[in-house]
Design a protein around this motif. Structure first.
Motif, PDB file in Angstrom:
ATOM      1  N   GLY A 183      10.133   0.327  24.219  1.00 23.61           N
ATOM      2  CA  GLY A 183       9.837   0.232  25.738  1.00 23.61           C
ATOM      3  C   GLY A 183      11.344   0.214  26.370  1.00 23.61           C
ATOM      4  O   GLY A 183      10.848   0.066  27.684  1.00 23.61           O
ATOM      5  N   GLU A 184      12.371  -0.148  25.885  1.00 26.04           N
ATOM      6  CA  GLU A 184      13.502  -0.226  26.628  1.00 26.04           C
ATOM      7  C   GLU A 184      13.845   1.319  27.101  1.00 26.04           C
ATOM      8  O   GLU A 184      13.595   2.294  26.385  1.00 26.04           O
ATOM      9  CB  GLU A 184      14.678  -0.542  25.644  1.00 26.04           C
ATOM     10  CG  GLU A 184      16.009  -1.003  26.220  1.00 26.04           C
ATOM     11  CD  GLU A 184      17.016   0.317  26.805  1.00 26.04           C
ATOM     12  OE1 GLU A 184      17.571   0.120  27.665  1.00 26.04           O
ATOM     13  OE2 GLU A 184      16.768   1.247  26.014  1.00 26.04           O
ATOM     14  N   GLU A 185      14.086   1.468  28.386  1.00 28.33           N
ATOM     15  CA  GLU A 185      13.991   2.883  29.179  1.00 28.33           C
ATOM     16  C   GLU A 185      14.570   4.001  28.225  1.00 28.33           C
ATOM     17  O   GLU A 185      14.271   4.965  27.900  1.00 28.33           O
ATOM     18  CB  GLU A 185      14.485   2.841  30.579  1.00 28.33           C
ATOM     19  CG  GLU A 185      15.723   2.332  30.759  1.00 28.33           C
ATOM     20  CD  GLU A 185      16.060   2.571  32.081  1.00 28.33           C
ATOM     21  OE1 GLU A 185      15.176   2.963  33.019  1.00 28.33           O
ATOM     22  OE2 GLU A 185      17.374   2.400  32.566  1.00 28.33           O
ATOM     23  N   THR A 186      15.943   3.709  27.768  1.00 29.05           N
ATOM     24  CA  THR A 186      16.600   4.886  27.022  1.00 29.05           C
ATOM     25  C   THR A 186      16.001   4.899  25.636  1.00 29.05           C
ATOM     26  O   THR A 186      16.045   5.942  25.061  1.00 29.05           O
ATOM     27  CB  THR A 186      18.044   4.562  27.047  1.00 29.05           C
ATOM     28  OG1 THR A 186      18.657   3.428  26.430  1.00 29.05           O
ATOM     29  CG2 THR A 186      18.687   4.617  28.318  1.00 29.05           C
ATOM     30  N   CYS A 246       6.753   7.612  32.370  1.00 31.20           N
ATOM     31  CA  CYS A 246       6.125   6.542  32.934  1.00 31.20           C
ATOM     32  C   CYS A 246       5.944   5.529  31.816  1.00 31.20           C
ATOM     33  O   CYS A 246       5.384   5.910  30.673  1.00 31.20           O
ATOM     34  CB  CYS A 246       4.664   6.914  33.250  1.00 31.20           C
ATOM     35  SG  CYS A 246       4.777   8.143  34.535  1.00 31.20           S
ATOM     36  N   ASN A 247       6.571   4.239  31.877  1.00 29.75           N
ATOM     37  CA  ASN A 247       6.741   3.684  30.789  1.00 29.75           C
ATOM     38  C   ASN A 247       5.349   2.326  30.672  1.00 29.75           C
ATOM     39  O   ASN A 247       5.114   1.736  31.413  1.00 29.75           O
ATOM     40  CB  ASN A 247       7.915   2.322  30.941  1.00 29.75           C
ATOM     41  CG  ASN A 247       8.040   1.590  29.854  1.00 29.75           C
ATOM     42  OD1 ASN A 247       7.233   1.610  28.821  1.00 29.75           O
ATOM     43  ND2 ASN A 247       9.483   1.383  29.882  1.00 29.75           N
ATOM     44  N   GLY A 248       4.422   2.644  29.646  1.00 28.47           N
ATOM     45  CA  GLY A 248       3.436   2.126  29.413  1.00 28.47           C
ATOM     46  C   GLY A 248       3.673   1.367  28.052  1.00 28.47           C
ATOM     47  O   GLY A 248       2.391   1.241  27.564  1.00 28.47           O
ATOM     48  N   ASP A 249       4.428   1.035  27.618  1.00 25.94           N
ATOM     49  CA  ASP A 249       4.881   0.597  26.392  1.00 25.94           C
ATOM     50  C   ASP A 249       4.628  -0.929  26.242  1.00 25.94           C
ATOM     51  O   ASP A 249       4.289  -1.462  25.156  1.00 25.94           O
ATOM     52  CB  ASP A 249       6.236   0.609  25.899  1.00 25.94           C
ATOM     53  CG  ASP A 249       6.252   0.426  24.344  1.00 25.94           C
ATOM     54  OD1 ASP A 249       5.655   1.306  23.607  1.00 25.94           O
ATOM     55  OD2 ASP A 249       7.027  -0.320  24.043  1.00 25.94           O
ATOM     56  N   GLU A 250       4.642  -1.608  27.169  1.00 27.83           N
ATOM     57  CA  GLU A 250       4.329  -2.933  27.445  1.00 27.83           C
ATOM     58  C   GLU A 250       4.253  -3.751  26.165  1.00 27.83           C
ATOM     59  O   GLU A 250       3.094  -4.231  25.734  1.00 27.83           O
ATOM     60  CB  GLU A 250       3.484  -3.362  28.422  1.00 27.83           C
ATOM     61  CG  GLU A 250       1.929  -2.999  28.111  1.00 27.83           C
ATOM     62  CD  GLU A 250       1.177  -3.851  29.095  1.00 27.83           C
ATOM     63  OE1 GLU A 250       1.348  -4.273  30.152  1.00 27.83           O
ATOM     64  OE2 GLU A 250      -0.388  -3.751  29.159  1.00 27.83           O
TER      65      GLU A 250
END
Ligand code: NAI
Ligand code: SF4
Length: 429
Positions: free
Chosen positions: A179-182, A87-91
Motif C-alpha cells: 500500500g506504500e505508493e512505490t 489508484c490505491n485501494g490497498d487500505e
C-alpha cells in the motif's frame, strides 16, 4: 467544528438503493461530471480541470493529506512515454476500512473520478490496486468496470470525444507494504513490493519508469463533486484547510462501529457519542487513535474541543491520517495495545532498511518483555531511543509509522507502562 451535521446529506455514498449499478448511478446524475468535461474540452482543458481540483484542495484521503490537484500538476508534459494513474485501494492501515464502502456502494463515482483525473493528466491507462483480502469487493468493482466499458465511459473514443482510457483492476496478496505508493508500483510490475527511494517521485519515474500519479480511492471519488459543483462550493464544506466530505471509519469500543460520511471537521465527541452511539457498556473513553495506527494516540483529556481535521488534530498532537478512528474505553490495556501495533509493523516491514528491519524487531521484543511483566523502567527509555534511531532514516514511512505510536503511547501513558515495569521489579525482589 461542524454544527449542522445532522442535516448533512451524504455525497460520496448517498443512501440510494443499488447505486453500484450503472443504471441507478446514471439516473442520479452519474457520469455527468465526465460528460461536462469531455463535451466542452475547450472550457475544461486538462489544465483547467487540474486547476479546479487544485483550488478545491482535496486533501489526499489515503493518509498523507496531500493536495490532489497539486499532485496531478507534478506530472511532466506529455512526451512519447506512456503515462499512468495508479489508484490505491490497498487500505491496510489498521483501523482503516473506508474505501471498501466505495467499492461496495458507489464504485462508479470512483471510476468517474479516476477517468477525469486520467483526462486531466493525459493518462491512458489506469490501474486499481486493491488489497487481496477484499476479493469480494474486487468482484463488485470489476462488474462496475465492465458496465462502464459497455456504456462507452471506458475504452476507445470515450463518449465519441476522441479520448482513449483503459482501466485494469488488480489486487495484492496481503502485504501492508504494497500500500506504500512505490511498493505498490513494484507490485503492479509483478515484483516483490519493495518501496523505492524518493526522489525521483512517481510523477517523474513511476510504473516501468514512466510518469505515474498515485491517488487514493476516496480522493478520486471526490473529483466528480468538484467538477459538478465547483471548487468554491467544495471549499464551503468541512473545516478551514480541510474540506469536503470524509468517510470516517469508526471502530473499537463503540456501540455502532462502521463507516459514516460527514464533512471534514466533525467534532470527535459528536462522532463517538452521537454518530457511533457512544462507548460500549456506558464506559468512559480512555483514548483515541484518530486516523489509523500510525497516527499518534490521544488521551481522552486531550480530545476536548478537538475536531477531525488536520489543523485541529495537529494542535492536539496527532494527525488526520485516513480518519480511521480507533476508540478505546477505560479498560484498554495500553501496553497490550502498543505491543500489538508493534507486532504488526515488525511483521509488515519489508526488511530493506536496517533501522526499520531491526528497529521494529526491537520495539516488538522489548514491548513483549514489558507486557509479560519482565520489563524495567530503563526499557522504556530504550524504546524511546530506538524510535529516534528509526525516524526519518529509512526508504519509506513504515519505520516512522512504527516509531510514532511507540513514542506517543509511552509518553502519553507513561504511568501505565511504568506500573507494569515496577510490578516485575517487585516480583523479582
Ligand atoms: P508523503 O507525504 O511522503 O507523500 C504524499 C504524496 O505526495 C505522495 O504521493 C508523494 O509521491 C507525493 N509527493 C510529496 N512530495 C512530492 C514532491 N516534492 N514531488 C512530487 N510528489 C510529491 O506520504 P506517503 O508516504 O505517500 O504516505 C504516508 C501516509 O500514508 C501516512 O501519513 C499514513 O497515514 C498513510 N498510510 C495509509 C495507509 C492506508 O491503508 N490507507 C497505510 C499506511 C500508511
Ligand atoms: Fe522496507 Fe521498512 Fe525500509 Fe519501508 S522503511 S523500505 S518497510 S525496511
Amino acid at each position: 467544528m461542524i454544527e449542522d451535521w445532522k442535516s448533512y446529506e451524504p455525497l460520496l455514498i448517498p443512501d440510494i438503493p443499488n447505486l453500484h449499478k450503472i443504471d441507478v448511478y446514471e439516473e442520479n446524475d452519474g457520469y455527468s461530471a465526465l460528460r461536462t468535461v469531455l463535451n466542452d474540452q475547450e472550457k475544461w482543458s486538462r489544465t483547467d480541470v487540474t486547476n479546479e481540483v487544485k483550488a478545491a484542495n482535496i486533501r489526499g484521503r489515503g493518509g498523507a493529506g496531500f493536495n490532489a490537484g497539486l499532485k496531478w500538476s507534478f506530472m511532466p508534459e506529455p512526451d512519447d512515454r506512456p503515462r499512468y494513474l495508479a489508484c490505491n485501494g490497498d487500505e491496510s492501515e489498521p483501523g482503516t476500512f473506508k474505501d471498501r464502502n466505495i467499492f461496495e456502494f458507489n464504485p462508479h463515482i470512483f471510476i468517474e473520478g479516476a477517468l477525469i483525473a486520467a483526462y486531466a493528466m493525459s493518462v491512458d491507462t489506469i490501474y486499481v490496486y486493491i488489497r487481496g483480502e477484499y476479493i469480494d469487493w474486487v468482484h463488485i468493482l470489476e462488474q462496475a468496470v465492465e458496465e462502464a466499458y459497455d456504456r462507452g465511459y471506458l475504452g476507445k473514443d470515450i463518449l465519441g470525444k476522441g479520448i482513449d482510457i483503459d482501466l485494469h483492476v488488480t489486487y495484492g496478496a496481503g502485504a501492508y507494504i504494497c500500500g506504500e505508493e512505490t511498493g505498490m508500483l513494484e507490485s503492479l510490475e509483478g515484483k516483490r513490493g519493495y518501496p523505492r527511494v524518493k526522489p525521483p517521485f512517481p510523477a517523474q519515474k513511476g510504473l516501468w519508469g514512466n510518469p505515474t500519479t498515485i491517488n487514493n480511492i476516496e480522493t478520486l471519488a471526490n473529483v466528480p463533486l468538484v467538477i459538478n459543483n465547483g471548487a468554491e462550493w467544495y471549499q464551503s464544506i468541512g473545516a478551514e484547510g480541510h474540506n469536503g466530505p470524509v468517510l470516517y471509519g469508526i471502530s473499537g469500543h463503540v456501540n455502532k462501529p462502521g463507516v459514516y460520511e460527514y464533512p471534514a471537521g466533525m467534532s470527535v465527541e459528536d462522532l463517538i457519542y452521537e454518530v457511533a452511539g457512544g462507548i460500549r457498556g456506558g464506559k468512559k473513553l480512555k483514548a483515541l487513535i484518530p486516523g489509523g495506527t500510525s497516527t499518534p494516540v490521544l488521551r481522552a483529556d486531550q480530545l476536548e474541543g478537538v475536531s477531525m481535521d488536520s489543523n485541529s488534530l495537529r494542535d492536539a498532537g496527532s494527525m488526520m491520517g485516513t480518519a480511521g478512528m480507533v476508540v478505546m474505553d477505560e479498560d484498554t490495556d495500553m501496553v497490550d495495545l502498543l505491543w500489538r501495533i508493534s507486532h504488526f509493523f515488525h511483521h509488515e516491514s519489508c526488511g530493506q532498511c536496517t533501522p526499520c528491519r531491526e528497529g521494529t524487531g526491537w520495539l516488538e521484543k522489548v514491548l513483549l518483555k514489558i507486557k509479560n511483566g519482565e520489563g524495567e523502567i530503563k526499557d522504556l527509555d530504550l524504546l524511546l531511543d530506538v524510535t529516534t534511531q528509526m525516524e526519518g532514516r529509512t526508504i519509506c514511512a513504515l519505520a516512522d509509522a512504527a516509531a510514532w505510536p511507540v513514542r506517543h503511547t509511552i509518553n502519553r501513558f507513561r504511568d501505565e507502562f511504568e506500573a507494569r515495569c515496577k510490578k516485575s521489579v517487585h516480583a523479582v525482589a
